[in-house]
Design an enzyme around this catalytic site. Structure first.
Site, short mmCIF file in Angstrom:
data_model
loop_
_atom_site.label_atom_id
_atom_site.label_comp_id
_atom_site.label_asym_id
_atom_site.label_seq_id
_atom_site.Cartn_x
_atom_site.Cartn_y
_atom_site.Cartn_z
CE LYS A 15 -4.16 9.07 0.98
NZ LYS A 15 -4.90 9.74 2.03
CD GLN B 241 -0.35 8.64 3.94
OE1 GLN B 241 0.39 9.62 3.86
NE2 GLN B 241 -1.66 8.76 3.98
CG ASP C 145 -1.71 1.23 1.45
OD1 ASP C 145 -1.51 2.19 0.69
OD2 ASP C 145 -2.55 1.24 2.36
#
Lengths: 411, 138
Positions: free
Chosen positions: A231, A208, A205
């Site tokens: 993001k 971030q 994932d």
């Protein structure tokens, strides 16, 4: 290392690229420390969105006319930009999604079809709900076992336990590259190598991580990598699933519709080839194109320079917060970046967040969609400041002063 | 004092603050002053789980009027609860049902009652109104 072809990093210059940073809230200059939730957009991306809808708007992949061809070319060019950015081997391995959550759900549904009762999926104790719930749903549907890699108090994965939990039954390990709540950078290469040794696939994932560190999916050798456009300085509603071609080829389609088919009769449908097999319906064309623009924006800089700057910001903020006796930092991994999260003794995070907001500082409070992690620390939530390379030390100084003021008002 | 008069009184009190931080200082004071809900009454069925803060609400009908006590784990939420209780406590169900709680937005706190804020306050107001409605129906 100096690379003369790269734009020199200067935070003062960079801030000029982001119009959203130049505004006041409640009469104070905005300090935007909620980059973990979403990032602001550079002018280049805003111009590209405007350009697309003003001049280039057409549906892609099927029109014979000029505009459709142009939009198709730009969309496919964006796919190539993304491939290059994360260093995937092939363009066919880049699937456009709605975002990280959508990418994980795609893998859970489609790759999940290849699994059978008793197979094991492993996640970690620091996952975002979007990397927990799809696997729980899959486990329930297919009678799989979901295992959770534990963490220590600093917020680091306990790698020894992970090694011991692996077995030939493990079919997929799905872990975050960088934790949204803690900022911990996980040793993904080590995880991938160990998982591959027992024949398991690995999903990383990257929601971030792409915006904070150089990602090279080929070197990392992950089987799936997911991230969100918004993001990483691009638009909302667009994201990417990278998957190794051989695995994607084996996986059945996730959603049916236009664009994903090769031939349809009422008796039988044959599916289009990669990546279109997984892209049913008209996609977020502007989103895809402008995500390409956002990555081109980032690509102007030496990623290591940005990474170093963000780490310094994070360390500085952490050091400053450590001077408060009544503040407890949540997430103190040795290897971390861009997030400082904390609680204040006897004060609810919501109260701190509300007062920071009124002082012009945007942070996030609450459980950050990681309730099991909050349970682990036995807290209702944290105050989280999350940084991007356009943030400054001066902003951190103002943030610290505002935290101090808030505590004195609430104490 | 009617619900409307109580709202006006609060609006007047807040009119003296022109700075956000002063306004919140006052709300925090209200939060600290609000008598705590009886700990025995902090039960699951009285809990309104918000995404940000939690609210406990105890509402009962005595002498045809609704009696309210409430609490929250966040002090600002508690301060705003104090204002809501001041306006709605000890009022008749019919007056509560038809009340328009405009004072919240008049003093600039509407964000706290927005459905997206999820601090439990909006659910608390809804719960009070539903109680008032069911009291009327009986």
């Amino acid at each position: 290392m100096e690379n003369p072809s790269k734009r020199k990093f200067s935070v003062r210059d960079i801030r000029q690229d982001f119009p959203a940073l130049r505004q006041q809230v409640y009469g104070k200059n905005l300090i935007y420390f909620d980059n973990g939730a979403t990032s602001q957009k550079p002018q280049m991306v805003l111009d590209a969105i405007n350009q697309y809808y003003s001049k280039d708007n057409a549906n892609i992949h099927r029109g014979v006319h000029h505009l459709s061809q142009k939009a198709t070319n730009e969309y496919e060019e964006a796919r190539e930009i993304i491939r290059r950015f994360i260093n995937a081997e092939k363009k066919e391995e880049i699937i456009f999604t709605k975002g990280t959550t959508d990418g994980i759900n795609l893998v859970a549904h489609s790759f999940g079809e290849l699994l059978s009762a008793g197979d094991e999926i492993m996640i970690s104790a620091m996952e975002h709900h979007s990397n927990i719930v799809p696997w729980q749903m899959l486990a329930e549907r297919k009678k799989l076992v979901l295992k959770v890699i534990p963490i220590n108090k600093r917020g680091e994965l306990i790698m020894e336990d992970f090694q011991n939990m692996l077995s030939p039954k493990t079919k997929l390990v799905a872990v975050t590259h960088i934790s949204n709540s803690l900022g911990t950078i996980n040793p993904v290469e080590e995880i991938i190598e160990a998982a591959h040794a027992v024949g398991a696939k690995v999903l990383i994932d990257g929601a971030q991580s792409v915006q904070h560190t150089k990602v090279d999916v080929t070197a990392m050798n992950c089987d799936f990598f997911v991230f969100s456009g918004h993001k990483v300085f691009g638009p909302t509603g667009i994201g990417v699933l990278y998957g190794k071609e051989a695995i994607l080829d084996e996986m059945p389609p996730y959603q049916g519709g236009g664009d994903m088919i090769s031939k349809v009769t009422f008796e039988r449908t044959t599916y289009n080839e990669l990546p279109f097999k997984f892209e049913a319906g008209t996609p977020h064309i502007a989103g895809g194109i402008c995500l390409g623009t956002a990555l081109n924006y980032l690509d102007q800089f030496n990623p290591h320079e940005l990474e170093e700057y963000e780490r310094e910001l994070t360390e500085y903020a952490q050091e400053m917060l450590e001077t408060f006796e009544n503040i407890r930092l949540i997430g103190t991994a040795k290897n971390k970046t861009s997030v400082v999260a904390f609680t204040v003794d006897g004060i609810h995070p919501f109260d701190i967040g509300t007062l920071l907001d009124k002082q012009g500082i945007a942070v996030r409070t609450g459980h950050h969609c990681t309730q099991p992690l909050m349970d682990f620390y036995q807290i209702p939530g944290t105050v989280r400041a999350s940084f991007a390379f356009y943030n400054t030390r001066e902003e951190i100084d103002q943030f610290i002063a505002a935290v101090e003021k808030s505590i004195s008002m609430l104490g | 004092m009617t619900i409307e008069q109580k709202q006006q009184e609060i609006i007047d009190e807040f009119a003296i603050y022109d700075d956000w931080m002063e306004k919140y200082e006052y709300i925090i004071e209200l939060g600290k002053e609000l008598p705590l809900i009886d700990p025995e009454k902090k039960t699951e069925d009285r809990l309104i789980e918000g995404c940000q803060s939690r609210v406990w609400l105890d509402a009962a009908i005595e002498n045809d009027k609704i009696q309210l006590t409430a609490d929250s784990d966040a002090i600002i939420t508690k301060g705003i609860i104090g204002l809501l209780i001041r306006v709605l406590d000890n009022e008749k169900p019919e007056d509560i049902v038809k009340s328009d709680l405009h004072f919240i937005s008049d003093i600039g706190l509407q964000e706290h009652l927005s459905p997206t804020r999820a601090n439990g306050l909006l659910s608390m107001v809804k719960k009070i109104k539903i109680l008032a409605l069911s009291a009327l129906a009986n």
